[in-house]
Scaffold this motif. Structure first.
Motif, PDB file in Angstrom:
ATOM      1  N   TYR A 304       0.854  -1.184   0.000  1.00  0.00           N
ATOM      2  CA  TYR A 304       0.000   0.000   0.000  1.00  0.00           C
ATOM      3  C   TYR A 304       0.890   1.235   0.000  1.00  0.00           C
ATOM      4  O   TYR A 304       1.875   1.315   0.739  1.00  0.00           O
ATOM      5  CB  TYR A 304      -0.897   0.004   1.241  1.00  0.00           C
ATOM      6  N   SER A 305       0.558   2.208  -0.820  1.00  0.00           N
ATOM      7  CA  SER A 305       1.304   3.466  -0.859  1.00  0.00           C
ATOM      8  C   SER A 305       0.330   4.621  -0.832  1.00  0.00           C
ATOM      9  O   SER A 305      -0.829   4.491  -1.236  1.00  0.00           O
ATOM     10  CB  SER A 305       2.198   3.537  -2.097  1.00  0.00           C
ATOM     11  N   ALA A 306       0.782   5.757  -0.344  1.00  0.00           N
ATOM     12  CA  ALA A 306      -0.044   6.960  -0.267  1.00  0.00           C
ATOM     13  C   ALA A 306       0.869   8.173  -0.217  1.00  0.00           C
ATOM     14  O   ALA A 306       2.052   8.073   0.126  1.00  0.00           O
ATOM     15  CB  ALA A 306      -0.954   6.920   0.960  1.00  0.00           C
ATOM     16  N   TYR A 347      -2.288  25.502   2.077  1.00  0.00           N
ATOM     17  CA  TYR A 347      -3.104  24.495   1.402  1.00  0.00           C
ATOM     18  C   TYR A 347      -2.427  23.150   1.600  1.00  0.00           C
ATOM     19  O   TYR A 347      -1.235  23.003   1.324  1.00  0.00           O
ATOM     20  CB  TYR A 347      -3.220  24.803  -0.095  1.00  0.00           C
ATOM     21  N   SER A 348      -3.177  22.162   2.104  1.00  0.00           N
ATOM     22  CA  SER A 348      -2.608  20.833   2.294  1.00  0.00           C
ATOM     23  C   SER A 348      -3.537  19.789   1.713  1.00  0.00           C
ATOM     24  O   SER A 348      -4.767  19.962   1.704  1.00  0.00           O
ATOM     25  CB  SER A 348      -2.348  20.553   3.786  1.00  0.00           C
ATOM     26  N   ARG A 349      -2.945  18.696   1.272  1.00  0.00           N
ATOM     27  CA  ARG A 349      -3.718  17.669   0.571  1.00  0.00           C
ATOM     28  C   ARG A 349      -3.138  16.287   0.870  1.00  0.00           C
ATOM     29  O   ARG A 349      -1.919  16.128   0.982  1.00  0.00           O
ATOM     30  CB  ARG A 349      -3.685  17.941  -0.937  1.00  0.00           C
ATOM     31  N   ILE A 350      -4.018  15.290   0.979  1.00  0.00           N
ATOM     32  CA  ILE A 350      -3.582  13.915   1.202  1.00  0.00           C
ATOM     33  C   ILE A 350      -4.491  12.983   0.421  1.00  0.00           C
ATOM     34  O   ILE A 350      -5.703  13.247   0.264  1.00  0.00           O
ATOM     35  CB  ILE A 350      -3.592  13.563   2.711  1.00  0.00           C
ATOM     36  N   ASP A 351      -3.922  11.883  -0.075  1.00  0.00           N
ATOM     37  CA  ASP A 351      -4.668  10.890  -0.847  1.00  0.00           C
ATOM     38  C   ASP A 351      -4.362   9.508  -0.281  1.00  0.00           C
ATOM     39  O   ASP A 351      -3.245   8.996  -0.428  1.00  0.00           O
ATOM     40  CB  ASP A 351      -4.259  10.968  -2.320  1.00  0.00           C
ATOM     41  N   LEU A 352      -5.350   8.905   0.387  1.00  0.00           N
ATOM     42  CA  LEU A 352      -5.211   7.563   0.951  1.00  0.00           C
ATOM     43  C   LEU A 352      -6.013   6.532   0.161  1.00  0.00           C
ATOM     44  O   LEU A 352      -6.204   5.403   0.632  1.00  0.00           O
ATOM     45  CB  LEU A 352      -5.654   7.559   2.419  1.00  0.00           C
ATOM     46  N   ASP A 353      -6.506   6.890  -1.026  1.00  0.00           N
ATOM     47  CA  ASP A 353      -7.192   5.947  -1.912  1.00  0.00           C
ATOM     48  C   ASP A 353      -6.169   5.325  -2.854  1.00  0.00           C
ATOM     49  O   ASP A 353      -5.719   5.964  -3.818  1.00  0.00           O
ATOM     50  CB  ASP A 353      -8.268   6.668  -2.737  1.00  0.00           C
ATOM     51  N   ILE A 357      -7.459   0.111  -1.252  1.00  0.00           N
ATOM     52  CA  ILE A 357      -7.880   0.650   0.050  1.00  0.00           C
ATOM     53  C   ILE A 357      -8.523   2.015  -0.168  1.00  0.00           C
ATOM     54  O   ILE A 357      -7.927   2.904  -0.777  1.00  0.00           O
ATOM     55  CB  ILE A 357      -6.686   0.758   1.017  1.00  0.00           C
ATOM     56  N   ARG A 358      -9.727   2.174   0.337  1.00  0.00           N
ATOM     57  CA  ARG A 358     -10.458   3.444   0.183  1.00  0.00           C
ATOM     58  C   ARG A 358     -10.313   4.242   1.474  1.00  0.00           C
ATOM     59  O   ARG A 358     -11.227   4.359   2.284  1.00  0.00           O
ATOM     60  CB  ARG A 358     -11.919   3.163  -0.151  1.00  0.00           C
ATOM     61  N   THR A 389     -13.497  13.428   1.121  1.00  0.00           N
ATOM     62  CA  THR A 389     -14.359  12.397   0.552  1.00  0.00           C
ATOM     63  C   THR A 389     -13.806  11.033   0.930  1.00  0.00           C
ATOM     64  O   THR A 389     -12.581  10.840   0.966  1.00  0.00           O
ATOM     65  CB  THR A 389     -14.442  12.493  -0.984  1.00  0.00           C
ATOM     66  N   ARG A 390     -14.710  10.111   1.226  1.00  0.00           N
ATOM     67  CA  ARG A 390     -14.282   8.750   1.548  1.00  0.00           C
ATOM     68  C   ARG A 390     -15.433   7.791   1.269  1.00  0.00           C
ATOM     69  O   ARG A 390     -16.536   7.985   1.774  1.00  0.00           O
ATOM     70  CB  ARG A 390     -13.852   8.639   3.014  1.00  0.00           C
TER      71      ARG A 390
END
Length: 408
Positions: A304-306, A347-353, A357-358, A389-390
């Protein structure tokens, strides 16, 4: 803790405001042996230059949410106010030879830095950098590496919260020259709470072609490889290594996470990497970084990577500059009787999709105001707009945070 009347915040601020007046009452005395005692900050300077001092960092926060999480009880965002930090410690140092620091956060019952750093010039007669041993922050991540008393915003950005490894017990070599610096560390045990067993090799390198007061350019890369170890619980059962990637909505007084990978088990290796940049020109500054993690699991299980990033700008209306030293930043020193005033935007942003893995995605805008009333006391205000969003659900709460902070 549920929301309390605003009067409670005013009561909490009163002792902090009183404490901010202490520097004006500071006095210095001495004895025949050359030892000097200074009442504020409280310290003793011995005849050979060794200094013993008390250190502290106390912060009281008020959080107010407008809107909610994903409409479930588990993601309900409740107003709150409480201490964020109650850090107290001691430092012992002799300039050019060594420094030792130990501090504890009595609010979270957590050891902070507990480490001895030695100058190689004092050991070998020439400057080959600094050696540090103990518990301290890993050098992977610019914002995470910054002192808790010197964060420009009330809380770290989304990717720093999720991916930064925090403190571990280990050893580090730091080497700095006018145009560059690097850190290399090996962390070989749990932290001082007995958590996070395993080993980590971490490194950071930065190019610093400009490093004068008020004129800074810092461009850096960092990376680490962590090998977490399993644990044995109180019933003698072995618990396999696991990890969970998540972040609060840049507010520490809530346990709600709008992005969350869930627990990933049977972890073999975690690789982290970062790209960082800082520019300071007089009262203006710009800071940003990109962080990424890659989790490898054993037994042929899928990995898994993010990733995530942020960029933040600052303007000191009163003309001061952010302070930079040894690859890090600290609070500006007020140059006026009315203190130093700062406007900020991040401004900060993260992507765990990813990889099946959602975990969700989140992007936040934060507007901040800092008032550094003197060298030891500041007030902060942050307004944050969340967009998360998730699993097909959306949350867009707004957050107002206030903080009174006293540090020495």
């Amino acid at each position: 803790m549920k929301s309390a009347p605003l009067s409670r915040l005013r009561l909490a601020l009163f002792p902090l405001l009183a404490a901010s007046a202490v520097p004006a009452l500071a006095a210095e005395t001495g004895d025949a042996a050359g030892t000097r005692f200074k009442s504020w900050p409280p310290r003793i300077v011995f005849a050979d230059g060794t200094e013993l001092a008390a250190t502290g960092n106390y912060a009281y926060d008020l959080d107010r949410f407008h809107g909610d999480g994903y409409g479930t009880a588990a993601t309900a965002l409740e107003d709150d106010e409480d201490f964020r930090r109650k850090e107290f410690g001691v430092s012992l140092k002799r300039k050019g030879v060594y420094d030792f620091a130990a501090s504890y956060d009595f609010h979270s019952d957590t050891w902070m830095d507990v480490a001895l750093r030695v100058e190689t010039k004092a050991l070998f007669g020439r400057d080959a950098g600094k050696l540090r041993l103990g518990q301290f922050k890993l050098p992977v991540g610019f914002e995470g590496y910054t002192s808790t008393r010197a964060g420009s915003f009330l809380e770290n950005s989304l990717p720093t919260q999720a991916f930064y490894e925090s403190r571990r017990v280990g050893a580090e070599w730091a080497f700095e020259r006018p145009a560059y610096l690097w850190n290399l560390g090996y962390f070989f045990g749990n932290d001082l709470q007995g958590n996070n067993p395993g080993t980590t090799l971490a490194g950071r390198v930065a190019w610093t072609p400009r490093k004068q007061a008020g004129h800074v350019l810092h461009l850096g890369l960092s990376a680490s490889e962590e090998h977490p170890h399993g644990e044995v619980n109180g019933r003698g059962q072995r618990i396999l290594p696991s990890v969970r990637w998540r972040a609060r909505p840049e507010a520490a007084l809530t346990d709600v996470r709008l992005v969350d990978s869930g627990t990933i088990s049977r972890v073999d290796r975690i690789r982290r990497g970062g790209v960082e940049a800082l520019w300071i020109e007089g009262p203006w500054s710009l800071q940003g970084e990109y962080l990424r993690q890659q989790t490898t699991r054993d037994a042929g299980l899928p990995g898994y990577s993010a990733d995530g990033w942020y960029v933040a700008g600052s303007w000191l209306l009163t003309g001061e500059s952010r302070t930079y030293s040894a690859g890090n930043v600290s609070n500006p020193l007020p140059a006026h009787a009315h203190g130093a005033w700062e406007l900020l935007l991040r401004y900060s942003r993260i992507d765990l999709d990813n990889d099946g893995i959602r975990g969700g995605r989140e992007a936040n805008w934060t507007l901040g105001v800092n008032a550094y009333l003197n060298r030891y006391f500041r007030l902060q205000a942050n307004l944050t707009q969340v967009d998360a969003t998730r699993a097909g659900r959306k949350a867009d709460p707004r957050l107002m945070q206030l903080r009174a902070q006293f540090y020495f």
